[in-house]
Design an enzyme around this catalytic site. Structure first.
Site, PDB file in Angstrom:
ATOM      1  N   TYR A 143      -4.747   1.539  28.596  1.00 50.90           N
ATOM      2  CA  TYR A 143      -3.731   2.161  29.461  1.00 50.90           C
ATOM      3  C   TYR A 143      -4.191   3.556  29.885  1.00 50.90           C
ATOM      4  CZ  TYR A 143       0.841   3.676  31.183  1.00 50.90           C
ATOM      5  OH  TYR A 143       1.859   4.143  31.971  1.00 50.90           O
ATOM      6  N   SER A 192       4.540   2.319  -7.925  1.00 50.03           N
ATOM      7  CA  SER A 192       4.477   0.856  -7.927  1.00 50.03           C
ATOM      8  C   SER A 192       3.262   0.377  -8.699  1.00 50.03           C
ATOM      9  CB  SER A 192       4.394   0.355  -6.487  1.00 50.03           C
ATOM     10  OG  SER A 192       3.120   0.670  -5.952  1.00 50.03           O
ATOM     11  N   GLY A 193       2.358   1.289  -9.030  1.00 47.82           N
ATOM     12  CA  GLY A 193       1.126   0.889  -9.704  1.00 47.82           C
ATOM     13  C   GLY A 193       0.024   0.578  -8.712  1.00 47.82           C
ATOM     14  N   GLY A 194       0.387   0.527  -7.448  1.00 49.02           N
ATOM     15  CA  GLY A 194      -0.627   0.312  -6.417  1.00 49.02           C
ATOM     16  C   GLY A 194      -1.384   1.604  -6.156  1.00 49.02           C
ATOM     17  N   ASP A 254      -1.559   3.425  -3.469  1.00 51.91           N
ATOM     18  CA  ASP A 254      -0.885   4.470  -2.695  1.00 51.91           C
ATOM     19  C   ASP A 254       0.006   5.337  -3.559  1.00 51.91           C
ATOM     20  OD1 ASP A 254      -2.051   2.868  -0.841  1.00 51.91           O
ATOM     21  OD2 ASP A 254      -0.182   1.929  -0.194  1.00 51.91           O
ATOM     22  N   SER A 255       0.904   4.670  -4.307  1.00 52.10           N
ATOM     23  CA  SER A 255       1.835   5.497  -5.074  1.00 52.10           C
ATOM     24  C   SER A 255       1.095   6.213  -6.205  1.00 52.10           C
ATOM     25  CB  SER A 255       3.008   4.668  -5.594  1.00 52.10           C
ATOM     26  OG  SER A 255       2.559   3.590  -6.356  1.00 52.10           O
TER      27      SER A 255
END
Ligand code: XMP
Length: 519
Positions: free
Chosen positions: A85, A229-231, A233-234
């Site tokens: 665009y 969360s243990g992931g 990211d967190s």
């Protein structure tokens, strides 16, 4: 921020605008994304950026009232690159012509060099193999060039796939050089920033220091609770925030009953053993699964989970006592597909739970230090912070958890079957040494039962789909090319070891047009 050399990305709302930013960051270039309507002629004249990129976007320049770039941009004397665009806007505003295309191009295309133009400057190093593989996503196309422009490359359906006005250092391409599926797009972007005089003075260590400073500034001496969360990211968010404000941080781990096998224990042990961060373990599975009973619409699932997450956090924030801030490991891909990053006009694909489910008035202020980062940048930041490699290497796991891998109604029975199948699948992947080659792998349990035969008996059980993708950032993805032996062995193991599944399929959809998760 102003100490960096600055590149301005004017956002027309493409789903992949932020990828331009991350490619540039990889090159050590600091850039700012701004929605097209927020950039004025006066501002550009007053504080001109060193270069400008015009992003793609969903609109058509042929439509009355469609977005335009500030006209002053073209008198600044700085290099400009228009993408998709952005190319069409340049042609429209500089005196060329764009028409609604009758030959739309989506996905892979090949660009060949137009005869008679030197492949140097921004095009140096391209066309080594005679043509360039690129990723296209356009309906309209340029049909007449603006004065001063020359054709550099053409594709089957885009005669002006690459164009340039070398004298003014204006360049434009119909394809998307920023996506992974334009393999040499990076060369083009690198050439562009080099010819614009960028020296590459932006680093992840610098980002980390800036993020810490911003967290301290935002939080002051307030208390923060962090959803863990243990992931990756967190975990990275928690460690970063802990580094910034120490024990003003308490982590809250919500078990929504939608986690994978053994995950809750793993997270709690990991954080209690590895870090001295206070951790509250909240088992809220009854609450979440109760609210999801009878819900099969994907957006309703996501919004329900998002809403409950906030309720639960507020409750635990109150218990922790006086927390004013809620920290989340929200990443850029969570943001871009929910709303356009900088308020621009992009279209909603899914409400990612960290964002779409947030009620307007939640009583806690948000701290989201990873909001501008992509997954691999978060991993790089994790390394910068000294997190163990086994945290950093974990496959991403979405906030709504198994809910979005269980199309149709979620039941405890289906979740249990899904958990066991997923565990076998991941075990297979690890045993074959493939875990680190794959961006993300999981099982989705399908809302359909199929007939099978085991021993002498008829079975009537669930079918499941295996998903494994390669990706660099979660924005685009390809299915992983397992061998037939691997797939056969895995199917056999799942059917033998998981009661409740009698049919296994492999999902070979790429993103786009699919998404990674099933919902
Ligand atoms: P999709 O399915 O949109 O997923 O192609 C892209 C990446 O994002 C993850 N994902 C989420 N992560 N909250 C998250 O924290 C969410 O609501 C969410 N939805 C998808 C997905 O697992 C993949 O890595």
């Amino acid at each position: 921020m102003t100490q960096h050399q600055r590149l301005l990305i004017i956002d027309f709302g493409s789903q992949v605008t932020q990828l331009i930013a991350r490619r540039l960051r990889e090159l050590g270039v600091f850039c700012e994304i701004r929605p097209y309507q927020s950039v004025t002629d006066a501002e550009l004249r007053e504080t001109p950026p060193q270069a400008v990129i015009l992003s793609g976007g969903p609109d058509s320049v042929t439509r009355d009232g469609s977005p335009r770039a500030p006209q002053a941009l073209f008198q600044l004397g700085v290099p400009v690159l228009g993408i998709c665009y952005g190319q069409q806007v340049m042609m429209e505003q500089l005196g060329g012509r764009v028409e609604v295309g009758h030959h739309a191009e989506y996905g892979r295309a090949f660009v060949s060099p137009a005869p008679g133009h030197a492949l140097d400057g921004i095009f140096a190093g391209l066309f080594q193999d005679g043509r360039e593989e690129v990723w296209m996503s356009h309906g309209d196309r340029v049909t007449a060039l603006a004065p001063g422009f020359q054709v550099i490359g053409t594709s089957a359906n885009a005669p002006f796939a690459m164009i340039a006005d070398e004298a003014r250092r204006f360049y434009a391409v119909q394809f998307h050089p920023e996506v992974h599926h334009s393999p040499n797009g990076r060369i083009l972007l690198e050439n562009f920033v080099r010819l614009a005089g960028f020296t590459g003075d932006w680093t992840m260590a610098g980002y980390r220091d800036e993020a810490i400073r911003r967290i301290r500034e935002q939080v002051g001496d307030g208390k923060v609770i962090c959803g863990l969360s243990g992931g990756v990211d967190s975990s990275v968010a928690a460690v970063l925030i802990h580094e910034a404000i120490g024990d003003q941080l308490t982590c809250v781990f919500v078990d929504h009953g939608l986690l994978r096998q053994g995950e809750a224990e793993e997270v709690v042990t990991m954080f209690r053993d590895n870090y001295n961060i206070p951790l509250v373990h909240a088992d809220e599975s009854e609450l979440f699964l109760g609210a999801l009973k009878g819900v099969s619409d994907p957006e309703t699932k996501r919004k329900t989970i998002g809403r409950l997450f906030i309720d639960v956090f507020q409750k635990h924030a109150a218990e922790v006592g006086g927390a004013e801030f809620l920290a989340q490991g929200t990443l850029y891909p969570d943001v871009i597909e929910s709303v356009s990053f900088s308020g621009g006009p992009s279209v909603t694909i899914k409400s990612h739970h960290n964002v779409g489910g947030l009620p307007e008035k939640m009583g806690l202020k948000l701290v989201e230090p990873l909001r501008e980062l992509f997954k691999d940048e978060v991993r790089a930041l994790g390394r910068e912070l000294g997190l163990p490699e086994r945290f950093i290497g974990r496959h991403p796991f979405p906030g709504p958890g198994l809910a979005i891998r269980c199309p149709g109604e979620i039941t405890r029975e289906k979740l249990e079957i899904l958990r066991r199948a997923d565990a076998v699948y991941i075990d297979q992947i690890r045993r074959h040494g493939l875990y680190d080659d794959i961006w993300q792998a999981f099982v989705a349990i399908l809302p359909v039962r199929t007939v099978g035969v085991m021993g002498d008996s008829r079975t009537y059980d669930y079918a499941c789909a295996l998903r494994a993708v390669t990706s660099v950032d979660g924005m685009t993805a390809d299915y992983y090319p397992f061998t037939h032996e691997f797939l056969g062995e895995t199917a056999t193991r799942i059917i033998n070891e998981v009661k409740g599944i009698n049919r296994v399929t492999y999902d070979i959809t790429s993103k786009p047009p699919g998404t990674i998760e099933w919902e």
